[in-house]
Motif scaffolding. Structure first.
Motif, PDB file in Angstrom:
ATOM      1  N   MET A   1      57.744  21.882 -60.834  1.00 41.00           N
ATOM      2  CA  MET A   1      57.905  21.213 -59.755  1.00 41.00           C
ATOM      3  C   MET A   1      57.405  21.790 -58.351  1.00 41.00           C
ATOM      4  N   PHE A   2      56.779  20.989 -57.572  1.00 41.55           N
ATOM      5  CA  PHE A   2      56.191  21.497 -56.394  1.00 41.55           C
ATOM      6  C   PHE A   2      57.101  21.136 -55.158  1.00 41.55           C
ATOM      7  N   ILE A   3      56.422  21.724 -53.867  1.00 43.80           N
ATOM      8  CA  ILE A   3      56.951  21.331 -52.795  1.00 43.80           C
ATOM      9  C   ILE A   3      55.804  21.041 -51.788  1.00 43.80           C
ATOM     10  N   VAL A   4      56.081  19.872 -51.313  1.00 41.90           N
ATOM     11  CA  VAL A   4      54.885  19.187 -50.109  1.00 41.90           C
ATOM     12  C   VAL A   4      55.372  19.997 -48.861  1.00 41.90           C
ATOM     13  N   SER A   5      54.442  20.771 -48.446  1.00 41.72           N
ATOM     14  CA  SER A   5      54.845  21.184 -47.080  1.00 41.72           C
ATOM     15  C   SER A   5      53.991  20.681 -45.951  1.00 41.72           C
ATOM     16  N   LEU A   6      54.564  20.234 -44.904  1.00 45.08           N
ATOM     17  CA  LEU A   6      53.972  19.615 -43.710  1.00 45.08           C
ATOM     18  C   LEU A   6      54.209  20.441 -42.313  1.00 45.08           C
ATOM     19  N   ILE A   7      52.991  21.042 -41.771  1.00 46.48           N
ATOM     20  CA  ILE A   7      53.493  22.207 -40.642  1.00 46.48           C
ATOM     21  C   ILE A   7      52.555  21.591 -39.379  1.00 46.48           C
ATOM     22  N   ALA A   8      53.173  21.551 -38.425  1.00 44.05           N
ATOM     23  CA  ALA A   8      52.257  21.150 -37.142  1.00 44.05           C
ATOM     24  C   ALA A   8      52.540  21.894 -35.998  1.00 44.05           C
ATOM     25  N   ARG A   9      51.824  21.619 -34.953  1.00 42.17           N
ATOM     26  CA  ARG A   9      52.235  22.481 -33.600  1.00 42.17           C
ATOM     27  C   ARG A   9      53.705  22.214 -33.238  1.00 42.17           C
ATOM     28  N   PRO A  10      54.413  23.090 -32.618  1.00 38.01           N
ATOM     29  CA  PRO A  10      55.577  22.891 -32.199  1.00 38.01           C
ATOM     30  C   PRO A  10      55.823  21.414 -31.366  1.00 38.01           C
ATOM     31  N   GLY A  11      56.740  20.536 -32.029  1.00 39.72           N
ATOM     32  CA  GLY A  11      57.112  19.348 -31.329  1.00 39.72           C
ATOM     33  C   GLY A  11      56.260  18.151 -31.678  1.00 39.72           C
ATOM     34  N   SER A  12      55.321  18.464 -32.523  1.00 36.23           N
ATOM     35  CA  SER A  12      54.285  17.456 -32.654  1.00 36.23           C
ATOM     36  C   SER A  12      54.293  16.653 -34.113  1.00 36.23           C
ATOM     37  N   LEU A  13      55.352  17.337 -34.969  1.00 38.20           N
ATOM     38  CA  LEU A  13      55.244  16.571 -36.278  1.00 38.20           C
ATOM     39  C   LEU A  13      56.433  15.477 -36.345  1.00 38.20           C
ATOM     40  N   ASP A  14      55.561  14.183 -36.434  1.00 37.06           N
ATOM     41  CA  ASP A  14      56.303  13.208 -36.330  1.00 37.06           C
ATOM     42  C   ASP A  14      57.062  12.525 -37.610  1.00 37.06           C
ATOM     43  N   PRO A  15      58.507  12.389 -37.333  1.00 35.01           N
ATOM     44  CA  PRO A  15      59.099  12.083 -38.514  1.00 35.01           C
ATOM     45  C   PRO A  15      58.852  10.965 -39.299  1.00 35.01           C
ATOM     46  N   ALA A  39      58.431  20.528 -42.231  1.00 34.10           N
ATOM     47  CA  ALA A  39      59.258  19.743 -43.152  1.00 34.10           C
ATOM     48  C   ALA A  39      58.548  20.067 -44.312  1.00 34.10           C
ATOM     49  N   GLU A  40      59.523  19.336 -45.393  1.00 32.99           N
ATOM     50  CA  GLU A  40      58.889  19.754 -46.799  1.00 32.99           C
ATOM     51  C   GLU A  40      59.837  18.849 -47.637  1.00 32.99           C
ATOM     52  N   PHE A  41      59.425  18.206 -48.888  1.00 32.74           N
ATOM     53  CA  PHE A  41      60.031  17.534 -49.666  1.00 32.74           C
ATOM     54  C   PHE A  41      59.432  17.864 -51.240  1.00 32.74           C
ATOM     55  N   PRO A  42      60.377  17.946 -52.322  1.00 34.20           N
ATOM     56  CA  PRO A  42      60.104  18.027 -53.720  1.00 34.20           C
ATOM     57  C   PRO A  42      59.114  16.862 -54.393  1.00 34.20           C
ATOM     58  N   LEU A  43      58.252  17.456 -55.312  1.00 35.89           N
ATOM     59  CA  LEU A  43      57.499  16.536 -55.919  1.00 35.89           C
ATOM     60  C   LEU A  43      57.411  17.083 -57.435  1.00 35.89           C
ATOM     61  N   ASP A  44      57.528  16.143 -58.341  1.00 34.67           N
ATOM     62  CA  ASP A  44      57.733  16.490 -59.781  1.00 34.67           C
ATOM     63  C   ASP A  44      56.352  17.101 -60.173  1.00 34.67           C
ATOM     64  N   ALA A  45      55.036  16.280 -59.672  1.00 32.38           N
ATOM     65  CA  ALA A  45      53.851  16.875 -60.157  1.00 32.38           C
ATOM     66  C   ALA A  45      52.767  16.681 -59.149  1.00 32.38           C
ATOM     67  N   ALA A  46      51.597  17.551 -59.438  1.00 31.89           N
ATOM     68  CA  ALA A  46      50.778  17.603 -58.350  1.00 31.89           C
ATOM     69  C   ALA A  46      50.034  16.170 -58.058  1.00 31.89           C
ATOM     70  N   PRO A  47      49.656  15.673 -57.062  1.00 31.99           N
ATOM     71  CA  PRO A  47      49.077  14.458 -56.872  1.00 31.99           C
ATOM     72  C   PRO A  47      47.668  14.683 -57.255  1.00 31.99           C
ATOM     73  N   ALA A  48      46.793  13.616 -57.760  1.00 32.50           N
ATOM     74  CA  ALA A  48      45.511  13.714 -58.015  1.00 32.50           C
ATOM     75  C   ALA A  48      44.696  13.471 -56.791  1.00 32.50           C
ATOM     76  N   ASN A  49      45.309  12.704 -55.766  1.00 33.42           N
ATOM     77  CA  ASN A  49      44.552  12.497 -54.547  1.00 33.42           C
ATOM     78  C   ASN A  49      45.010  13.474 -53.317  1.00 33.42           C
ATOM     79  N   LEU A  50      45.397  14.826 -53.684  1.00 37.01           N
ATOM     80  CA  LEU A  50      45.811  15.739 -52.835  1.00 37.01           C
ATOM     81  C   LEU A  50      44.838  15.921 -51.712  1.00 37.01           C
TER      82      LEU A  50
END
Length: 287
Positions: A1-15, A39-50
Motif C-alpha cells: 500500500m502507498f500514499i499519494v501525497s500532494l503538497i502546495a503553498r498554503p491556500g493554493s491546493l485546489d480540491p 492532501a493525500e489518498f491511498p493507492l494499492d500499487a505504485a503507478p507506472a506513470n508516476l
C-alpha cells in the motif's frame, strides 16, 4: 500500500486537482491534512506513470508516493545550509571577506555535484584567511535566517519520541547555534581553525562531507537501536545524496536539479513542514 501525497503553498491546493488525480489513479478516499495545502489518498500499487503525473502538476503541487508501512519515522537527519537555514554559511562569510561572488560560484557548482566537495571546501575556506573570529557572530546575527517550518518539524517529531540530528558540511560555529534555535538533539559539522582570534584559512581534518553524513546515519541509528529505515533525511545538495538514498524517507528540499533527479521524494512548493505531511501528520498535530 502507498500514499499519494500532494503538497502546495498554503491556500493554493485546489480540491478539484486532488479529486481528478485520485480518480485518474484509482485511489481511495482523499484526506486533507491541511485545507488548501496538503492532501493525500491511498493507492494499492505504485503507478507506472508516476513521473508523468508529477510533471503534469509540478507547477501547482508536489506529488510524492510514500509507502504506508513504517511511515512515521523515529529519527530526523537534516542538512543545514539551504535546508534548515535559507543561506550557505560559507557564502555569507565570504561576503564579509569581499570574495562573495567567487565563493558563491564554487558553492553552487559543488552542491550541484560538479566539483569534489572536499576540494571545493578547502579552496573556499582558504579565501577566508585572516577574517576576525568575531565575524562568525556577526554573520549569525545579520545574515542567517531559519527556513520556514523547521521549528515545527523538529518539535513535532521530538514530541512523538523521535531523535533529531543536524549534520552539515558547514561549520560547528553555525550548527551549534542553529541546533539550539531550532531544537535539535545533536549536531555534527566541520570545525573552522582559529589562531589569535583570526581564521587560519583551514578546516580541521577529517573533513565532513557526503560520507560523514552516511556515517552519522549509521552510527546514530545503531546507538538508538533503530534501523536506517526508521529515519527521514532531508537535504538539497549533492553531498546529501548518500544519506537521502539510505534513509527510510529521503527528501530533496528545494534541491538542485541533479539532486532531485536521484531522489524519490521531492519538495519544491512546501516548506519544512512538508516532511510532517509526508509522514501523515495533520496540521492540527503540529507541536
Amino acid at each position: 500500500m502507498f500514499i499519494v501525497s500532494l503538497i502546495a503553498r498554503p491556500g493554493s491546493l485546489d480540491p478539484s486537482l486532488v479529486s481528478s488525480l485520485r480518480n485518474a489513479m484509482g485511489g481511495g478516499e482523499a484526506v486533507w491534512l491541511a485545507q488548501g495545502e496538503a492532501a493525500e489518498f491511498p493507492l494499492d500499487a505504485a503507478p507506472a506513470n508516476l513521473e508523468e503525473l508529477r510533471g503534469a502538476v509540478a507547477d501547482q503541487a508536489d506529488l510524492n508516493l510514500v509507502p504506508v508501512e513504517g511511515r512515521r519515522k523515529k529519527m530526523l537527519l537534516a542538512d543545514m545550509d539551504s535546508t534548515m537555514i535559507q543561506q550557505e554559511c560559507i557564502d555569507e562569510l565570504a561576503e564579509e571577506a569581499g570574495v562573495g561572488d567567487h565563493v558563491r560560484d564554487i558553492t553552487a557548482r559543488a552542491m550541484n555535484g560538479e566539483l569534489d566537495f572536499e576540494g571545493a571546501l578547502t579552496e573556499r575556506v582558504a579565501l577566508l584567511r585572516d577574517l576576525p573570529e568575531t565575524v562568525i557572530a556577526k554573520v549569525l546575527e545579520d545574515r542567517i535566517s531559519l527556513m520556514p517550518g523547521g521549528r515545527a518539524l523538529v518539535a513535532t517529531m521530538k514530541a512523538q519520541g523521535a531523535y533529531t540530528v543536524l549534520v552539515s558540511g558547514g561549520f560547528t560555529a553555525f550548527t551549534a547555534r542553529v541546533a539550539e534555535l531550532v531544537g535539535f538533539d545533536e549536531n555534527r559539522a566541520n570545525t573552522l581553525l582559529i589562531d589569535g582570534g583570526r581564521l587560519t584559512g583551514e578546516v580541521a581534518r577529517p573533513i565532513l562531507g557526503r560520507a560523514a553524513k552516511v556515517q552519522a546515519l549509521e552510527e546514530i541509528t545503531a546507538r538508538l537501536g533503530i534501523t536506517e529505515a526508521d529515519a527521514i533525511a532531508v537535504g538539497d545538495g549533492a553531498n546529501d545524496l548518500g544519506m537521502l538514498g539510505r534513509a527510510g524517507l529521503g527528501v530533496a528540499l528545494h534541491a538542485k536539479p541533479s539532486v532531485q533527479a536521484e531522489c524519490d521524494l521531492r519538495v519544491n512548493h512546501g516548506d519544512l513542514t512538508a516532511l510532517l505531511y509526508l509522514q501523515g501528520y495533520a496540521k492540527g498535530e503540529f507541536a
